[in-house]
Design a protein around this motif. Sequence first.
Motif, PDB file in Angstrom:
ATOM      1  N   UNK A  75       0.844  -1.194   0.000  1.00  0.00           N
ATOM      2  CA  UNK A  75       0.000   0.000   0.000  1.00  0.00           C
ATOM      3  C   UNK A  75       0.878   1.242   0.000  1.00  0.00           C
ATOM      4  N   UNK A  76       0.667   2.103  -0.985  1.00  0.00           N
ATOM      5  CA  UNK A  76       1.357   3.390  -1.063  1.00  0.00           C
ATOM      6  C   UNK A  76       0.345   4.466  -0.661  1.00  0.00           C
ATOM      7  N   UNK A  78      -5.811   9.372  -0.518  1.00  0.00           N
ATOM      8  CA  UNK A  78      -5.941   8.147  -1.302  1.00  0.00           C
ATOM      9  C   UNK A  78      -4.918   7.108  -0.840  1.00  0.00           C
ATOM     10  N   UNK A  79      -5.161   5.894  -1.274  1.00  0.00           N
ATOM     11  CA  UNK A  79      -4.202   4.796  -1.132  1.00  0.00           C
ATOM     12  C   UNK A  79      -4.115   4.088  -2.469  1.00  0.00           C
ATOM     13  N   UNK A  80      -2.903   3.712  -2.846  1.00  0.00           N
ATOM     14  CA  UNK A  80      -2.714   2.883  -4.038  1.00  0.00           C
ATOM     15  C   UNK A  80      -2.222   1.516  -3.583  1.00  0.00           C
ATOM     16  N   UNK A  88      -6.365   2.121  -7.235  1.00  0.00           N
ATOM     17  CA  UNK A  88      -6.389   3.401  -6.526  1.00  0.00           C
ATOM     18  C   UNK A  88      -7.702   3.528  -5.756  1.00  0.00           C
ATOM     19  N   UNK A  89      -7.599   3.847  -4.472  1.00  0.00           N
ATOM     20  CA  UNK A  89      -8.771   4.044  -3.619  1.00  0.00           C
ATOM     21  C   UNK A  89      -8.796   5.506  -3.187  1.00  0.00           C
ATOM     22  N   UNK A  90      -9.862   6.201  -3.553  1.00  0.00           N
ATOM     23  CA  UNK A  90     -10.010   7.631  -3.272  1.00  0.00           C
ATOM     24  C   UNK A  90     -10.831   7.806  -1.996  1.00  0.00           C
ATOM     25  N   UNK A  91     -10.221   8.399  -0.969  1.00  0.00           N
ATOM     26  CA  UNK A  91     -10.907   8.541   0.317  1.00  0.00           C
ATOM     27  C   UNK A  91     -11.631   9.882   0.463  1.00  0.00           C
ATOM     28  N   UNK A 145       8.902  10.236  -0.741  1.00  0.00           N
ATOM     29  CA  UNK A 145       8.471  10.435   0.632  1.00  0.00           C
ATOM     30  C   UNK A 145       7.085   9.913   0.955  1.00  0.00           C
ATOM     31  N   UNK A 146       6.507   9.122   0.060  1.00  0.00           N
ATOM     32  CA  UNK A 146       5.164   8.583   0.310  1.00  0.00           C
ATOM     33  C   UNK A 146       5.251   7.438   1.316  1.00  0.00           C
ATOM     34  N   UNK A 147       4.273   7.323   2.205  1.00  0.00           N
ATOM     35  CA  UNK A 147       4.277   6.194   3.142  1.00  0.00           C
ATOM     36  C   UNK A 147       4.012   4.880   2.419  1.00  0.00           C
ATOM     37  N   UNK A 148       4.814   3.871   2.721  1.00  0.00           N
ATOM     38  CA  UNK A 148       4.705   2.566   2.065  1.00  0.00           C
ATOM     39  C   UNK A 148       4.511   1.503   3.147  1.00  0.00           C
ATOM     40  N   UNK A 149       3.496   0.660   2.954  1.00  0.00           N
ATOM     41  CA  UNK A 149       3.179  -0.384   3.937  1.00  0.00           C
ATOM     42  C   UNK A 149       3.048  -1.717   3.223  1.00  0.00           C
ATOM     43  N   UNK A 150       3.798  -2.717   3.682  1.00  0.00           N
ATOM     44  CA  UNK A 150       3.612  -4.077   3.186  1.00  0.00           C
ATOM     45  C   UNK A 150       2.336  -4.641   3.805  1.00  0.00           C
TER      46      UNK A 150
END
Length: 349
Positions: free
Chosen positions: A109-110, A117-119, A136-139, A166-171
């Motif tokens: 997840x980016x 949003x989250x990609x 792409x999920x638009x919040x 600098x985008x937050x990245x989550x596995x």
Amino acid sequence: MADVVRKILADGPLALLQAMGIAVERGTPEVFSRFRLGESEPLDLSTLIDNVSVAPDVEYTIVLAVLAELLVDKPALQRRCRLEVELRSGQLPVWVRDLPRTRVYRAVRIGHALGDRDQLLLDVRIADHHETIAVMIDHVAFSDVSDLGVIQKSIDCAVADARDKGAPVVEMDLADARAWIEQASENVIIPRYEDSRLGFPAVLRWLLTKLPNGGQQRKSPRDDHRAAAVVFAAFFTSPQGARFTPRDEYEHLLGEIVDGGTGDPLRWSEYRVRRALDFLSFDDYWATDVLVDAPALLRVFIPIAHALSGIPSELTDRALAAIGEAEPAFRERIIAEARRWGDDEDWAS
């Protein structure tokens, strides 16, 4: 159809999957609302399968094999396609035979610095082809799927690029990724993706069946009422916020603005600010002098909210600039609406 299939096959597995996905979408209007009444007549998938089944060419066998995978919401039609493929002796390309063994190996997840949003990226292997599928999920609106498709880079490159920016990245756990995407798909009211994406929702629904069930759906910040109450209390008891009286009316207005976007009281983008002001409208429930103060309220609230959440000043400045740009048109519209509904107060000042 045989000529079309041969041509598409040269472009790789996803091209044919997407092409057959268009047929599935047209035949499943209750699931894929892209094809609405008046835009396109629903396709009778049963008749399509009957027609394809009478032709012995290998290209038609390929069509049946692909439909057998994509018809995840039509198990009876799925079984018909699989039985027909088993009864044929035509030689299928290796990747078509291997479609049932398609796997999703990784989900990432980016995020967005301000929560807009989250990609979600899925690392997919179809036969000997590696593909990166992006969702792409638009919040800011409904936390719905706003775009999807394949990206022309590996998931490792996409993640590296995101980190460089600098985008937050989550596995993500694979089950959680499935839960997030299914939740966002269910939130779609009017699909917003371009025509070039037609067919991809069907492909995505098929790929999700390759992921485990039982994941955790996304929890919206708007569901954390206690956190919002703490932020509002800090604001309205501050020297800057105390001037907005009566407090209950301004707090209700601020609550409506927060809930109408991402639901996060602490992070505000330019886009979210503009959309918030665009969607506010006059109503007898609102006092007009409170409603026209919405830009002023946000102009004071956002710097405090961003200070509490550690948002960089340059992002705060962009949000404040967006308020300044939107305020004149917003004020003019609200006053015009109030007058139409009988508010005769002199708003010339």
